[in-house]
Design an enzyme around this catalytic site. Structure first.
Site, short mmCIF file in Angstrom:
data_model
loop_
_atom_site.label_atom_id
_atom_site.label_comp_id
_atom_site.label_asym_id
_atom_site.label_seq_id
_atom_site.Cartn_x
_atom_site.Cartn_y
_atom_site.Cartn_z
N ASP A 79 0.83 -1.20 0.00
CA ASP A 79 0.00 0.00 0.00
C ASP A 79 0.87 1.25 0.00
OD1 ASP A 79 -1.77 2.05 0.44
OD2 ASP A 79 -2.36 1.42 2.46
N GLU A 130 30.62 11.08 6.99
CA GLU A 130 31.06 10.97 8.37
C GLU A 130 29.87 11.24 9.30
OE1 GLU A 130 34.24 13.71 8.98
OE2 GLU A 130 35.52 12.85 7.44
N GLU A 178 27.56 11.47 12.46
CA GLU A 178 27.70 11.54 13.91
C GLU A 178 26.36 11.25 14.56
OE1 GLU A 178 31.18 15.00 13.78
OE2 GLU A 178 29.09 15.55 14.10
N GLU A 215 32.96 11.72 19.85
CA GLU A 215 32.98 13.04 19.21
C GLU A 215 32.99 14.15 20.27
OE1 GLU A 215 33.31 15.24 17.05
OE2 GLU A 215 33.84 14.00 15.32
N GLU A 237 31.12 8.85 16.52
CA GLU A 237 31.23 8.83 15.06
C GLU A 237 31.83 7.51 14.63
OE1 GLU A 237 33.92 11.09 11.70
OE2 GLU A 237 32.89 12.35 13.17
N HIS A 274 29.59 15.30 7.57
CA HIS A 274 30.50 15.81 6.56
C HIS A 274 30.61 14.77 5.45
CE1 HIS A 274 32.48 17.63 10.38
NE2 HIS A 274 31.40 18.31 10.03
N ARG A 327 37.47 24.79 9.31
CA ARG A 327 36.31 23.93 9.52
C ARG A 327 35.00 24.70 9.66
NH1 ARG A 327 37.88 18.49 10.91
NH2 ARG A 327 40.13 18.35 10.72
N GLU A 353 35.06 18.17 0.74
CA GLU A 353 34.21 17.76 1.85
C GLU A 353 33.13 18.83 2.06
OE1 GLU A 353 34.76 16.88 6.66
OE2 GLU A 353 36.15 18.19 5.59
N ARG A 409 30.48 20.14 4.33
CA ARG A 409 30.35 19.94 5.77
C ARG A 409 28.96 20.28 6.31
NH1 ARG A 409 34.88 19.35 8.63
NH2 ARG A 409 34.19 20.60 10.41
#
Length: 470
Positions: free
Chosen positions: A51, A130, A132, A212, A220, A269, A339, A358, A360
């Site tokens: 369904d 990555e 977390e 982390e 992580e 990330h 970062r 990357e 983030r």
């Protein structure tokens, strides 16, 4: 694995049951379990009915019948059934037209990869997420006309240094102090290892696990990069395994980005690179060792970042994480080490094979099939149109003046803003028929009606602190 091999595999494992799994629009696995003798090789062509109106964001009740076609190549023994059970991931098909369903997230990912190959730019998109998550001992929450609250607890919570634990031994990671301490401060090393070992049994390659930054059990586990659709399948297993291993240990896991006030949230990330003929197209002699192809791809991601976040940071809570001051990537710029930048170029290795960017901003509430397909489409748009990624941000942003900061673009401040961005900027997603207008409209409407509007109607607990005695 062929259908015939599927049944041989089941027999070799003494499996009497088959668990059919598929991903709904928002990224949650759904399943139905069948005795193995209820299936035969024709099932892998004919499918199994269900369904579709009972699945979030899918069919209306007057057009509900759908088919799930099992993909024999995804067969694996499910680690959480007491009786031996073969798990298999399904693709969704319309029972009348026999066409793949446009709102099946796995189909969107497959179309994105096919489109990539069709462009001739590359033949493989590798994704390395990555994710977390937090491991809690208890969670309670409620929302009614006369009450609304949440309460979480963790043996690792910094708020529990004064709790009577008979005895309280005091090893609690502080707020923002959870990154990499050994035991006894990190109490979850063995539990994470159990999670990793269950993944490894299924062929998922894990690179590392660790505590982390956040207090209260933030953790992580990193999977080795894999082809986009394969990684999206693995991400479904990843969440399933982590939650169930924790549950069996009397713990509860959340991938909610910001469950703890005034501490770091959980992100995802995501590393992306494009390869052709076994060669990484992102290695070059440009900024941070990137090629022009890679820099243009970054330009596409940054240009479309606000719209991407409607899929990559898809909840109201996502934007509690995307705020300054908690290592959150709030600046829509590129940097080789900073970062706080939305796109970072990892500099751990000079090997051409290691070159990637990357992104983030995503968090683990995202549907990997949709979020990573969208990232790929933004990257390809950048490559096709040679989009400049703009100025690099290699300075410490906390040392910059207000006048300097005003010129740096930022991520959307809310899910509502991200959906508005998606509404006005989604043509790049529709190229090659990868995302359909129907899926995008359904996503926006669902989020507005079921998440944004209900939240606006409800008083927030903190409003009582602010306004009750006014």
């Amino acid at each position: 694995m062929t259908p015939k091999e599927f049944f041989e595999f089941a027999k070799s494992k003494n499996a009497e049951m088959v668990d059919l799994k598929f991903c709904d629009l928002l990224g949650t696995w759904q399943h139905c379990t069948y005795p193995i003798d209820a299936l035969d090789e024709s099932t892998f062509e004919d499918g199994l009915g269900f369904d579709g109106s009972s699945i979030r964001g899918w069919q209306p009740i007057n057009n509900s019948d759908m088919l799930a076609i099992p993909d024999a190549s995804t067969a694996a023994i499910d680690p959480f059934f007491e009786e031996p059970t073969v798990s298999v991931i399904a693709n969704i098909v319309d029972p009348i037209t026999r066409e793949r369903y446009s709102r099946d997230p796995r189909y969107v990912a497959a179309k994105a990869v096919d489109y990539l190959k069709g462009t001739g730019v590359a033949d493989t998109c590798y994704i390395g997420p990555e994710p977390e998550f937090f491991i809690f001992d208890e969670v309670r929450f409620d929302q009614r006309q006369n009450t609304g609250f949440y309460s979480i607890d963790s043996v690792e919570g910094a708020w529990n240094t004064n709790r009577i634990e008979e005895p309280n031994l005091g090893y609690k990671p502080s707020y923002k102090g959870g990154y990499f301490p050994v035991s006894p401060t990190d109490t979850y090393g063995d539990l994470r290892t159990k999670m990793v070992n269950e993944m490894r049994k299924l062929g998922i390659v894990v690179e590392a696990h660790h505590h982390e930054v956040g207090t209260g059990g933030q953790s992580e586990i990193d999977m080795q990069f894999a082809e986009l659709t394969k990684m999206a399948d693995q991400f479904m297993w990843y969440k399933y395994i982590i939650k169930n291993v924790a549950f069996k240990a009397g713990k509860t896991v959340t991938f909610m980005p910001k469950p703890i006030f005034e501490d770091n949230g959980s992100g995802m990330h995501t590393h992306l690179s494009l390869w052709k003929g076994g060669v990484n197209l992102f290695a070059g002699d440009g900024y941070a060792g990137l090629s022009d192809t890679a820099l243009y791809a970054v330009g596409g991601v940054l240009k479309h970042a606000a719209a991407l976040l409607a899929f990559a940071a898809p909840t109201n809570n996502s934007y509690r994480r995307l705020v300054p001051g908690y290592e959150a990537p709030v600046n829509l710029v590129m940097s080789q080490r900073n970062r706080s930048a939305a796109v970072r170029i990892p500099m751990y290795s000079n090997s051409p094979k290691a070159k990637r960017f990357e992104f983030r901003c995503p968090d683990p509430t995202a549907n990997g099939y949709l979020a990573w397909a969208a990232m790929l489409m933004a990257s390809l748009d950048g490559i096709t149109n040679k989009i400049d990624p703009g100025e690099k941000l290699d300075r410490d942003i906390y040392e910059m003046t207000r006048e300097e900061l005003v010129h740096i673009p930022h991520v959307p401040g809310s899910l509502e803003e991200a959906l508005e961005a998606l509404e006005t900027d989604h043509e790049f997603l529709k190229v090659g028929g990868v995302f359909t207008e129907d899926l995008i409209e359904t996503w926006i409407d669902y989020k507005r009606e079921n998440e944004i509007a209900p939240l606006k109607l409800r008083p927030h607990p903190y409003e009582f602190f602010l306004y009750y005695d006014n």
